[in-house]
Design a protein around this motif. Structure first.
Motif, PDB file in Angstrom:
ATOM      1  N   LEU A  67       1.044  -1.292   0.326  1.00  0.00           N
ATOM      2  CA  LEU A  67       0.410  -0.026   0.742  1.00  0.00           C
ATOM      3  C   LEU A  67       0.667   0.768   0.298  1.00  0.00           C
ATOM      4  N   LEU A  68       2.423   0.858   0.394  1.00  0.00           N
ATOM      5  CA  LEU A  68       3.276   2.497   1.006  1.00  0.00           C
ATOM      6  C   LEU A  68       4.001   2.271  -0.715  1.00  0.00           C
ATOM      7  N   ILE A  69       3.860   1.276  -1.313  1.00  0.00           N
ATOM      8  CA  ILE A  69       4.771   1.931  -2.341  1.00  0.00           C
ATOM      9  C   ILE A  69       3.398   2.320  -3.248  1.00  0.00           C
ATOM     10  N   PHE A  70       2.413   1.628  -3.459  1.00  0.00           N
ATOM     11  CA  PHE A  70       1.081   2.007  -4.322  1.00  0.00           C
ATOM     12  C   PHE A  70       0.280   3.575  -3.536  1.00  0.00           C
ATOM     13  N   GLY A  71       0.744   4.090  -2.874  1.00  0.00           N
ATOM     14  CA  GLY A  71       0.430   5.068  -2.500  1.00  0.00           C
ATOM     15  C   GLY A  71       1.869   5.930  -2.876  1.00  0.00           C
ATOM     16  N   LYS A  72       2.684   5.529  -2.633  1.00  0.00           N
ATOM     17  CA  LYS A  72       3.601   6.966  -3.092  1.00  0.00           C
ATOM     18  C   LYS A  72       4.086   7.019  -4.511  1.00  0.00           C
ATOM     19  N   ALA A  73       4.033   5.848  -5.368  1.00  0.00           N
ATOM     20  CA  ALA A  73       4.307   5.790  -6.607  1.00  0.00           C
ATOM     21  C   ALA A  73       4.009   4.824  -6.971  1.00  0.00           C
ATOM     22  N   PRO A  74       2.244   5.488  -7.470  1.00  0.00           N
ATOM     23  CA  PRO A  74       1.150   3.966  -8.161  1.00  0.00           C
ATOM     24  C   PRO A  74       1.882   3.927  -9.817  1.00  0.00           C
ATOM     25  N   PHE A  75       2.205   4.882 -10.120  1.00  0.00           N
ATOM     26  CA  PHE A  75       2.164   4.945 -12.148  1.00  0.00           C
ATOM     27  C   PHE A  75       3.694   4.210 -12.132  1.00  0.00           C
ATOM     28  N   GLN A  76       4.572   4.863 -11.017  1.00  0.00           N
ATOM     29  CA  GLN A  76       5.938   3.579 -11.226  1.00  0.00           C
ATOM     30  C   GLN A  76       5.839   3.096 -10.884  1.00  0.00           C
ATOM     31  N   ALA A  77       4.984   2.177  -9.516  1.00  0.00           N
ATOM     32  CA  ALA A  77       4.875   0.471  -9.466  1.00  0.00           C
ATOM     33  C   ALA A  77       4.057  -0.454 -10.914  1.00  0.00           C
ATOM     34  N   ILE A  78       2.804   0.693 -10.757  1.00  0.00           N
ATOM     35  CA  ILE A  78       2.177  -0.109 -12.123  1.00  0.00           C
ATOM     36  C   ILE A  78       3.109  -0.641 -13.711  1.00  0.00           C
ATOM     37  N   MET A  79       3.652   0.788 -13.577  1.00  0.00           N
ATOM     38  CA  MET A  79       4.944  -0.031 -14.933  1.00  0.00           C
ATOM     39  C   MET A  79       5.808  -0.903 -14.858  1.00  0.00           C
ATOM     40  N   THR A  80       6.172  -1.293 -13.626  1.00  0.00           N
ATOM     41  CA  THR A  80       7.705  -2.084 -13.175  1.00  0.00           C
ATOM     42  C   THR A  80       6.955  -3.875 -12.891  1.00  0.00           C
ATOM     43  N   ILE A  81       5.423  -3.452 -12.947  1.00  0.00           N
ATOM     44  CA  ILE A  81       4.619  -4.723 -13.163  1.00  0.00           C
ATOM     45  C   ILE A  81       5.143  -5.459 -13.741  1.00  0.00           C
ATOM     46  N   ILE A  82       3.670  -4.159 -14.902  1.00  0.00           N
ATOM     47  CA  ILE A  82       3.883  -4.309 -16.871  1.00  0.00           C
ATOM     48  C   ILE A  82       4.844  -4.714 -16.835  1.00  0.00           C
ATOM     49  N   SER A  83       6.459  -4.472 -17.033  1.00  0.00           N
ATOM     50  CA  SER A  83       7.482  -4.198 -17.311  1.00  0.00           C
ATOM     51  C   SER A  83       7.943  -5.787 -17.207  1.00  0.00           C
ATOM     52  N   PHE A  84       7.613  -6.782 -15.780  1.00  0.00           N
ATOM     53  CA  PHE A  84       8.482  -8.144 -15.198  1.00  0.00           C
ATOM     54  C   PHE A  84       7.666  -8.967 -16.169  1.00  0.00           C
ATOM     55  N   VAL A  85       6.041  -8.662 -16.456  1.00  0.00           N
ATOM     56  CA  VAL A  85       5.369  -9.262 -16.943  1.00  0.00           C
ATOM     57  C   VAL A  85       5.554  -9.472 -18.443  1.00  0.00           C
ATOM     58  N   LEU A  86       5.673  -8.630 -18.778  1.00  0.00           N
ATOM     59  CA  LEU A  86       6.555  -8.216 -20.790  1.00  0.00           C
ATOM     60  C   LEU A  86       7.792  -9.192 -20.790  1.00  0.00           C
ATOM     61  N   PHE A  87       8.562  -8.828 -19.728  1.00  0.00           N
ATOM     62  CA  PHE A  87       9.900  -9.715 -19.870  1.00  0.00           C
ATOM     63  C   PHE A  87       9.567 -11.123 -19.572  1.00  0.00           C
ATOM     64  N   VAL A  88       8.709 -11.853 -18.821  1.00  0.00           N
ATOM     65  CA  VAL A  88       8.676 -12.821 -18.824  1.00  0.00           C
ATOM     66  C   VAL A  88       8.655 -13.497 -19.592  1.00  0.00           C
ATOM     67  N   GLY A  89       7.081 -12.932 -20.324  1.00  0.00           N
ATOM     68  CA  GLY A  89       6.801 -13.260 -22.008  1.00  0.00           C
ATOM     69  C   GLY A  89       7.434 -13.697 -22.991  1.00  0.00           C
ATOM     70  N   VAL A  90       8.382 -12.130 -23.435  1.00  0.00           N
ATOM     71  CA  VAL A  90       9.113 -12.186 -24.123  1.00  0.00           C
ATOM     72  C   VAL A  90      10.610 -13.088 -24.394  1.00  0.00           C
ATOM     73  N   TYR A  91      10.848 -12.955 -22.842  1.00  0.00           N
ATOM     74  CA  TYR A  91      12.068 -13.854 -22.884  1.00  0.00           C
ATOM     75  C   TYR A  91      11.239 -15.893 -22.774  1.00  0.00           C
ATOM     76  N   TRP A  92      10.563 -16.231 -22.472  1.00  0.00           N
ATOM     77  CA  TRP A  92      10.374 -17.544 -22.630  1.00  0.00           C
ATOM     78  C   TRP A  92       9.878 -17.236 -24.249  1.00  0.00           C
ATOM     79  N   PHE A  93       9.072 -17.152 -25.148  1.00  0.00           N
ATOM     80  CA  PHE A  93       9.304 -16.924 -26.359  1.00  0.00           C
ATOM     81  C   PHE A  93      10.704 -17.148 -27.047  1.00  0.00           C
ATOM     82  N   VAL A  94      12.178 -16.374 -26.023  1.00  0.00           N
ATOM     83  CA  VAL A  94      12.907 -15.327 -27.423  1.00  0.00           C
ATOM     84  C   VAL A  94      13.584 -17.468 -26.532  1.00  0.00           C
TER      85      VAL A  94
END
Length: 248
Positions: free
Chosen positions: A7-34
């Motif tokens: 809650l602290l993380i999403f309270g102080k840096a919600p946009f940044q935290a969301i981008m961190t999660i999205i980029s991690f999910v994309l990394f896992v998917g693309v890394y699996w593909f390649v």
């Protein structure tokens, strides 16, 4: 990580935290593909797709701990989204093109190639062995995937005992479209040219080979500018067998 920290993380840096999660999910998917979906896996090169996740994670950390002002953090995040998006797209396209234009000759990748080409349902490789026999000698393997105007070529050659040779002759004799010698007219008529065997070390296939043509089909009737064929060539004299398929 407990709920209060999240809650602290999403309270102080919600946009940044969301981008961190999205980029991690994309990394896992693309890394699996390649790695899992590439004939020559990009284990190390694929790690480049973790860069956005790392950057956004660092920005999120600095923002939450107060080492980076919120406004500046937002600006940096937006700039990185733009820069990293195009950078990662370029990197992905580079790896895809590299994979599509790289010829694989590692015999250890033979079964992997079969899997990715749809074996045993693929008509072109239907009569290829499901694995290279343990007693095979002088093995030559080459696979070149299709890319743009370039054709797909899949070839395997090895020496083996006469029992294996005879079993294939018996298997193919009543199932082939045509059977004959490399210099017969039917060879050219079915789109098989002398350089078809180049990838396996024969600029011209010796006459002691018998070709068992499993199937051939031009893109247009009597026009072999594009087409496909599958064959097995056997030499009793050399105790050698060749499996070759092309789709160009």
């Amino acid at each position: 990580m407990d709920t209060r920290k999240i809650l602290l993380i999403f309270g102080k840096a919600p946009f940044q935290a969301i981008m961190t999660i999205i980029s991690f999910v994309l990394f896992v998917g693309v890394y699996w593909f390649v790695t899992a979906r590439a004939i020559e896996p990009y284990y190390f090169a694929g790690l480049i797709f973790a860069v956005p996740f790392i950057f956004f994670g660092i920005i999120t950390f600095f923002t939450v701990t107060g080492k980076l002002e919120v406004i500046i953090s937002y600006v940096i995040t937006c700039v990185l989204i733009f820069l990293l998006f195009f950078g990662e797209i370029f990197a992905f396209c580079f790896l895809v093109i590299d994979a599509a234009t790289t010829t694989t000759t590692d015999i250890g990748k033979y079964e992997r190639v079969l899997k990715f080409t749809g074996y045993p349902k693929d008509k072109l490789t239907k009569y290829f062995p499901n694995k290279i026999p343990d007693n095979a000698k002088n093995i030559v393997f080459s696979y070149n995937p299709a890319f743009v105007q370039g054709g797909e070529i899949f070839g395997l050659r090895f020496e083996i005992d006469s029992d294996f040779i005879n079993s294939y002759i018996e298997k193919l004799s009543n199932k082939v479209k045509w059977m004959g010698k490399p210099d017969d007219d039917e060879v050219i008529e079915n789109g098989i040219y002398s350089n078809s065997f180049d990838i396996l070390g024969y600029s011209n296939l010796p006459r002691d080979f018998t070709i068992y043509l499993i199937g051939s089909e031009p893109y247009r009737p009597n026009n072999w500018n594009h087409g496909k064929f599958s064959l097995v060539a056997i030499s009793r004299q050399r105790n050698e067998i060749i499996f070759l398929a092309e789709d160009w």
